[in-house]
Design a protein around this motif. Structure first.
Motif, PDB file in Angstrom:
ATOM      1  N   HIS A 149      11.684 -39.581  11.278  1.00 42.37           N
ATOM      2  CA  HIS A 149      12.127 -39.322   9.930  1.00 42.37           C
ATOM      3  C   HIS A 149      13.376 -38.454   9.972  1.00 42.37           C
ATOM      4  N   TRP A 176       0.290 -44.597   8.173  1.00 41.32           N
ATOM      5  CA  TRP A 176       0.474 -46.027   8.017  1.00 41.32           C
ATOM      6  C   TRP A 176      -0.739 -46.594   7.271  1.00 41.32           C
ATOM      7  N   ARG A 197      12.544 -44.914  -0.168  1.00 42.06           N
ATOM      8  CA  ARG A 197      12.080 -46.117   0.499  1.00 42.06           C
ATOM      9  C   ARG A 197      13.150 -46.486   1.510  1.00 42.06           C
ATOM     10  N   PRO A 211      14.081 -51.533   7.293  1.00 45.98           N
ATOM     11  CA  PRO A 211      14.509 -51.448   8.690  1.00 45.98           C
ATOM     12  C   PRO A 211      16.022 -51.401   8.837  1.00 45.98           C
ATOM     13  N   SER A 238       6.062 -53.950   1.032  1.00 46.92           N
ATOM     14  CA  SER A 238       5.959 -53.459   2.407  1.00 46.92           C
ATOM     15  C   SER A 238       7.245 -52.754   2.779  1.00 46.92           C
ATOM     16  N   SER A 239       7.107 -51.536   3.257  1.00 44.81           N
ATOM     17  CA  SER A 239       8.290 -50.740   3.560  1.00 44.81           C
ATOM     18  C   SER A 239       7.868 -49.417   4.179  1.00 44.81           C
ATOM     19  N   PHE A 240       8.856 -48.618   4.491  1.00 43.82           N
ATOM     20  CA  PHE A 240       8.638 -47.258   4.999  1.00 43.82           C
ATOM     21  C   PHE A 240       8.937 -46.318   3.846  1.00 43.82           C
ATOM     22  N   TYR A 241       7.930 -45.567   3.411  1.00 38.98           N
ATOM     23  CA  TYR A 241       8.089 -44.659   2.285  1.00 38.98           C
ATOM     24  C   TYR A 241       8.144 -43.229   2.826  1.00 38.98           C
ATOM     25  N   GLY A 289       6.876 -39.856   6.921  1.00 36.28           N
ATOM     26  CA  GLY A 289       6.911 -41.221   6.415  1.00 36.28           C
ATOM     27  C   GLY A 289       5.577 -41.927   6.461  1.00 36.28           C
ATOM     28  N   THR A 290       5.442 -42.923   5.626  1.00 38.02           N
ATOM     29  CA  THR A 290       4.255 -43.782   5.577  1.00 38.02           C
ATOM     30  C   THR A 290       4.712 -45.224   5.636  1.00 38.02           C
ATOM     31  N   ARG A 291       4.196 -45.923   6.634  1.00 36.81           N
ATOM     32  CA  ARG A 291       4.558 -47.338   6.741  1.00 36.81           C
ATOM     33  C   ARG A 291       3.499 -48.175   6.038  1.00 36.81           C
ATOM     34  N   THR A 336       2.152 -51.822   4.864  1.00 34.09           N
ATOM     35  CA  THR A 336       2.185 -53.265   5.088  1.00 34.09           C
ATOM     36  C   THR A 336       1.210 -53.925   4.136  1.00 34.09           C
TER      37      THR A 336
END
Lengths: 111, 117
Positions: A42, B10, B37, B40, B89-92, B111-113, B115
């Protein structure tokens, strides 16, 4: 709205070479911050520049804020493999009350 | 100091379900938190600014009824993705400003991934 452009998008260097990323804002900024994001990680805060023409150094990293407070740069001297990652600038517009991130420059260093 | 945690790190969920992500400032108070958000190899896209005790401010194009934000205390903000779909679906990533510092520095969570199947 406010736009922050960052170039280059990617930079591949040989270890020991220098590296520079540039950040340009469409509006005058209150301050600018730089972050580094390692692959899979991050963003981590590096530094904040506030004054017009300000220059700050952190070991091999040199940060500059333009006289007009609309552009900034990050220069790394003699890159090392530990410098790999994506470097983001984030410009704060006080009127907007929020920071806008540039698209980032991804640095890869070949040993 | 200035540590921000996120939970879960995740999550995989079925389409149509809701997912809650927590963002906590562990050693400081944060009157303001931000939710981003990140796709990739792309930059951070600000979704909303979360203010303790008041309604969140959403960026243009972000559906507030789909991304529910609650900032009920000085150390916790939550983002709920309602009726999640695969395109969510994303990285938050959340970030927080230290209310005790006269600085705009943002401290980011890990972060939280998400899916969505």
């Amino acid at each position: 709205g406010q736009q922050v452009m960052q170039i280059p998008q990617y930079q591949h260097v040989q270890e020991g070479e220098d590296f520079t990323t540039y950040c340009n804002s469409s509006t005058t900024l209150s301050n600018i911050q730089w972050y580094k994001q390692r692959p899979g990680g991050h963003p981590v805060f590096l530094i904040q520049l506030v004054k017009s023409g300000e220059v700050k150094k952190q070991k091999r990293l040199t940060f500059q804020f333009g006289e007009a407070k609309k552009n900034s740069s990050l220069h790394i001297t003699a890159t090392q493999t530990t410098d790999v990652g994506t470097y983001f600038c984030a410009g704060l517009n006080t009127n907007a009350g929020k920071s806008t991130f540039g698209d980032g420059t991804t640095l890869t260093v070949k040993p | 100091g200035a540590v921000v945690s996120q939970h879960p790190s995740w999550v995989i969920c079925k389409s149509g379900t809701s997912v809650k992500i927590e963002c906590r400032s562990l050693d400081f108070q944060a009157t303001t938190m931000f939710w981003y958000r990140q796709f990739p190899k792309q930059s951070l896209m600000l979704m909303a600014t979360s203010n303790e005790g008041s309604k969140a401010t959403y960026e243009q194009g972000v559906e507030k009824d789909k991304f529910l934000i609650n900032h009920a205390s000085l150390t916790l903000s939550t983002l709920t993705v309602t009726s999640a779909h695969p395109e969510d679906s994303s990285f938050y990533i959340c970030s927080a400003r230290d209310a005790g510092q006269r600085t705009d520095t943002q401290y980011f969570g890990p972060g939280t991934r998400l899916t969505v199947l």
